[in-house]
Design a protein around this motif. Structure first.
Motif, mmCIF file in Angstrom:
data_model
loop_
_atom_site.group_PDB
_atom_site.id
_atom_site.type_symbol
_atom_site.label_atom_id
_atom_site.label_comp_id
_atom_site.label_asym_id
_atom_site.label_seq_id
_atom_site.Cartn_x
_atom_site.Cartn_y
_atom_site.Cartn_z
ATOM 1 N N ALA A 334 0.823 -1.205 0.000
ATOM 2 C CA ALA A 334 0.000 0.000 0.000
ATOM 3 C C ALA A 334 0.855 1.252 0.000
ATOM 4 O O ALA A 334 0.623 2.199 -0.758
ATOM 5 C CB ALA A 334 -0.928 -0.009 1.212
ATOM 6 N N GLN A 335 1.888 1.276 0.847
ATOM 7 C CA GLN A 335 2.745 2.456 0.919
ATOM 8 C C GLN A 335 3.546 2.628 -0.367
ATOM 9 O O GLN A 335 3.688 3.734 -0.893
ATOM 10 C CB GLN A 335 3.685 2.342 2.114
ATOM 11 C CG GLN A 335 4.519 3.601 2.337
ATOM 12 C CD GLN A 335 5.490 3.441 3.497
ATOM 13 O OE1 GLN A 335 5.623 2.357 4.037
ATOM 14 N NE2 GLN A 335 6.162 4.523 3.844
ATOM 15 N N GLY A 336 4.064 1.509 -0.847
ATOM 16 C CA GLY A 336 4.822 1.582 -2.098
ATOM 17 C C GLY A 336 3.961 2.029 -3.254
ATOM 18 O O GLY A 336 4.405 2.772 -4.133
ATOM 19 N N ALA A 337 2.680 1.590 -3.275
ATOM 20 C CA ALA A 337 1.771 1.997 -4.337
ATOM 21 C C ALA A 337 1.528 3.499 -4.306
ATOM 22 O O ALA A 337 1.465 4.167 -5.346
ATOM 23 C CB ALA A 337 0.448 1.247 -4.225
ATOM 24 N N LEU A 338 1.404 4.052 -3.093
ATOM 25 C CA LEU A 338 1.246 5.497 -2.979
ATOM 26 C C LEU A 338 2.504 6.220 -3.456
ATOM 27 O O LEU A 338 2.430 7.272 -4.101
ATOM 28 C CB LEU A 338 0.928 5.880 -1.534
ATOM 29 C CG LEU A 338 -0.491 5.522 -1.063
ATOM 30 C CD1 LEU A 338 -0.622 5.747 0.437
ATOM 31 C CD2 LEU A 338 -1.531 6.338 -1.806
ATOM 32 N N GLY A 339 3.670 5.644 -3.126
ATOM 33 C CA GLY A 339 4.912 6.231 -3.626
ATOM 34 C C GLY A 339 4.981 6.191 -5.143
ATOM 35 O O GLY A 339 5.426 7.146 -5.789
ATOM 36 N N TRP A 340 4.526 5.082 -5.723
ATOM 37 C CA TRP A 340 4.470 4.926 -7.193
ATOM 38 C C TRP A 340 3.572 6.011 -7.795
ATOM 39 O O TRP A 340 3.938 6.700 -8.734
ATOM 40 C CB TRP A 340 3.927 3.535 -7.493
ATOM 41 C CG TRP A 340 3.797 3.159 -8.944
ATOM 42 C CD1 TRP A 340 3.141 3.822 -9.921
ATOM 43 C CD2 TRP A 340 4.323 1.971 -9.561
ATOM 44 N NE1 TRP A 340 3.197 3.152 -11.102
ATOM 45 C CE2 TRP A 340 3.918 2.005 -10.924
ATOM 46 C CE3 TRP A 340 5.066 0.887 -9.101
ATOM 47 C CZ2 TRP A 340 4.249 0.983 -11.813
ATOM 48 C CZ3 TRP A 340 5.393 -0.122 -9.998
ATOM 49 C CH2 TRP A 340 5.004 -0.080 -11.332
ATOM 50 N N TYR A 341 2.365 6.122 -7.218
ATOM 51 C CA TYR A 341 1.397 7.103 -7.718
ATOM 52 C C TYR A 341 1.949 8.525 -7.618
ATOM 53 O O TYR A 341 1.818 9.337 -8.545
ATOM 54 C CB TYR A 341 0.104 6.978 -6.914
ATOM 55 C CG TYR A 341 -0.979 7.953 -7.315
ATOM 56 C CD1 TYR A 341 -1.386 8.081 -8.644
ATOM 57 C CD2 TYR A 341 -1.615 8.732 -6.354
ATOM 58 C CE1 TYR A 341 -2.386 8.967 -9.008
ATOM 59 C CE2 TYR A 341 -2.625 9.624 -6.709
ATOM 60 C CZ TYR A 341 -2.999 9.732 -8.034
ATOM 61 O OH TYR A 341 -3.995 10.612 -8.390
ATOM 62 N N ALA A 342 2.599 8.823 -6.478
ATOM 63 C CA ALA A 342 3.194 10.151 -6.315
ATOM 64 C C ALA A 342 4.256 10.408 -7.375
ATOM 65 O O ALA A 342 4.377 11.520 -7.916
ATOM 66 C CB ALA A 342 3.797 10.285 -4.917
ATOM 67 N N THR A 343 5.022 9.381 -7.717
ATOM 68 C CA THR A 343 6.069 9.541 -8.730
ATOM 69 C C THR A 343 5.455 9.827 -10.098
ATOM 70 O O THR A 343 5.963 10.664 -10.855
ATOM 71 C CB THR A 343 6.938 8.267 -8.797
ATOM 72 O OG1 THR A 343 7.555 8.069 -7.530
ATOM 73 C CG2 THR A 343 8.020 8.395 -9.855
ATOM 74 N N VAL A 344 4.367 9.127 -10.412
ATOM 75 C CA VAL A 344 3.690 9.396 -11.682
ATOM 76 C C VAL A 344 3.219 10.841 -11.726
ATOM 77 O O VAL A 344 3.411 11.556 -12.727
ATOM 78 C CB VAL A 344 2.499 8.441 -11.881
ATOM 79 C CG1 VAL A 344 1.702 8.839 -13.128
ATOM 80 C CG2 VAL A 344 2.975 7.007 -12.016
ATOM 81 N N LEU A 345 2.598 11.304 -10.648
ATOM 82 C CA LEU A 345 2.113 12.680 -10.609
ATOM 83 C C LEU A 345 3.251 13.682 -10.775
ATOM 84 O O LEU A 345 3.161 14.638 -11.547
ATOM 85 C CB LEU A 345 1.388 12.930 -9.287
ATOM 86 C CG LEU A 345 0.035 12.224 -9.099
ATOM 87 C CD1 LEU A 345 -0.470 12.435 -7.688
ATOM 88 C CD2 LEU A 345 -0.983 12.733 -10.106
ATOM 89 N N ILE A 346 4.330 13.466 -10.032
ATOM 90 C CA ILE A 346 5.462 14.388 -10.109
ATOM 91 C C ILE A 346 6.092 14.352 -11.498
ATOM 92 O O ILE A 346 6.424 15.391 -12.084
ATOM 93 C CB ILE A 346 6.497 14.048 -9.023
ATOM 94 C CG1 ILE A 346 5.912 14.362 -7.637
ATOM 95 C CG2 ILE A 346 7.807 14.822 -9.234
ATOM 96 C CD1 ILE A 346 6.735 13.848 -6.483
ATOM 97 N N GLY A 347 6.229 13.135 -12.047
ATOM 98 C CA GLY A 347 6.823 13.012 -13.378
ATOM 99 C C GLY A 347 5.990 13.685 -14.442
ATOM 100 O O GLY A 347 6.515 14.403 -15.300
ATOM 101 N N ARG A 348 4.661 13.481 -14.408
ATOM 102 C CA ARG A 348 3.800 14.084 -15.425
ATOM 103 C C ARG A 348 3.740 15.606 -15.260
ATOM 104 O O ARG A 348 3.685 16.340 -16.252
ATOM 105 C CB ARG A 348 2.389 13.488 -15.342
ATOM 106 C CG ARG A 348 2.318 12.015 -15.727
ATOM 107 C CD ARG A 348 2.917 11.762 -17.084
ATOM 108 N NE ARG A 348 2.881 10.361 -17.458
ATOM 109 C CZ ARG A 348 3.539 9.836 -18.469
ATOM 110 N NH1 ARG A 348 4.316 10.614 -19.213
ATOM 111 N NH2 ARG A 348 3.467 8.556 -18.744
#
Length: 402
Positions: A334-348
């Motif tokens: 769950a935590q890693g998934a949120l980190g993944w999602y945050a990375t997508v947002l920051i990258g985009r």
């Protein structure tokens, strides 16, 4: 793409040689090839009774216009059943020609009207000719020309809509001999294309070089746009791979680091490194300090928009530390998934900033970041992230993809 550049080179050669290329365009069996032959005064193009006689683009110099450099290009018919490739070729030929002669043999069909409008978007001068005009009486012929001028209104000047007869039907001749016996025979009639030929020669003499220059510029401009779009698409593809690599790296680092605050600090460092890589992809290099400031701006806006998400991540991080490692498997995905999602947002969001030339645009970072958040499907991203993280935790694969 190489073929497109070769076309540009050919157009420049035509400009240097003061040539004017004319595409003869129209529906199957309207008489395009016959008209080309009539203008040339010789059988340069194949003429047949079957649909689709013309299967490729042929060119022949108009003999009487050698000094003007006028060249006719015969094209496939636009409406042949199953002939999408030929229709595409016809439009391509028309696009790289300097002038188009659209051939019809009656009132325009919907398909012909659509093609005429499409050709007008190429910014090529257009002539519309009613072929096989010998089939009609004078009143009917004038009525058809009036209808064609109505269809072409705003696209073609009225004087550039004219009647021709590329292959007039033979004239029946009845001869009576001295004994009163009748003998019937057919006498061929010459093509009636003089008005069209004169118009083409006049255009070639008056506007030929200017048309070639304008059309070469238009084609080169469209080609530049296409190249730019292909480069942009390639950059978007590379950027997507970079973001995914950092999604996996960040998700695994956050999921596996047992120190509650250290994992979040590490995540911030990975975000900054990702932004540096994205800057290189888009040809706008960023220093570490610039990337750090950019990440700070983005995360500030994300925190304002999605405070609850970051709160969940902090709770999961603390829970992982307090549990002494027992709940790592439960909370890591769950935590890693949120980190993944945050990375997508920051990258985009960083992509948006870079594509805009290191600018957030007139509405600022808040609006830009909100637009990125709205455009992404959070649930599908989180689902993909959890599945990938769990797979890697189970297999022990902690590497990011190449």
């Amino acid at each position: 793409m190489a073929t497109d550049f070769q076309r540009v080179e050919r157009m420049l050669d035509r400009l240097e040689n003061e040539e004017l290329h004319v595409a003869v365009f129209g529906r199957v069996s309207a008489g395009k090839s016959a008209l080309g032959n009539a203008l040339l005064g010789r059988d340069a193009f194949a003429v047949g009774v079957l649909h689709g006689t013309t299967t490729d683009a042929d060119a022949a110099r108009l003999d009487e216009a050698a000094a003007a450099g006028l060249t006719l290009i015969d094209t496939p018919g636009i409406n042949e059943l199953g002939g999408e490739a030929r229709e595409k070729l016809a439009f391509e030929v028309a696009e790289v020609c300097d002038l188009v002669v659209f051939v019809a043999d009656g009132d325009l069909t919907r398909e012909e009207r659509d093609a005429l409008r499409a050709l007008s978007t190429t910014k090529r001068p257009l002539l519309l000719v009613l072929n096989k005009s010998d089939r009609y009486g004078e009143d009917e012929r004038e009525g058809l020309l009036s209808r064609l001028r109505e269809h072409a209104a705003g696209l073609i000047a009225p004087e550039d809509v004219m009647a021709v007869a590329a292959r007039p039907a033979p004239r029946d001749v009845v001869e009576v001999d001295a004994e009163g016996h009748e003998r019937r025979s057919s006498m061929p009639r010459p093509p009636d294309v003089a008005a069209l030929k004169d118009r083409l020669l006049a255009i070639a003499k008056r506007e030929g070089k200017a048309l070639s220059a304008i059309n070469a510029g238009l084609f080169a401009g469209r080609l530049t746009d296409q190249v730019s779009e292909r480069i942009a698409a390639a950059r978007r593809d590379v950027a997507s791979r970079v973001i995914r690599q950092y999604c996996i790296a960040k998700a695994m680092a956050v999921a596996l680091n047992p120190v509650p605050v250290a994992d979040l600090l590490l995540a911030g460092g990975l975000d900054a490194a990702m932004v540096v890589q994205l800057g290189r992809v888009y040809g706008l290099p960023l220093t570490r300090s610039e990337s750090g400031r950019l990440v700070a701006v983005i995360t500030t806006q994300l925190a304002a928009l999605m405070g609850a998400v970051w709160g969940v991540q902090l709770v999961a991080s603390a829970l992982k530390g307090l549990s002494g490692g027992l709940s790592v498997v439960v909370t890591a995905a769950a935590q890693g998934a949120l980190g993944w999602y945050a990375t997508v947002l920051i990258g985009r969001a960083a992509e948006h900033y870079l594509i805009s030339g290191k600018s957030w645009g007139e509405h600022g970072a808040k609006r830009a970041v909100a637009g990125v958040v709205a455009a992404l499907d959070r649930d599908s991203i989180l689902r993909e992230a959890r599945e990938e993280i769990l797979r890697r935790l189970k297999t022990g694969d902690r590497r990011s993809p190449p």
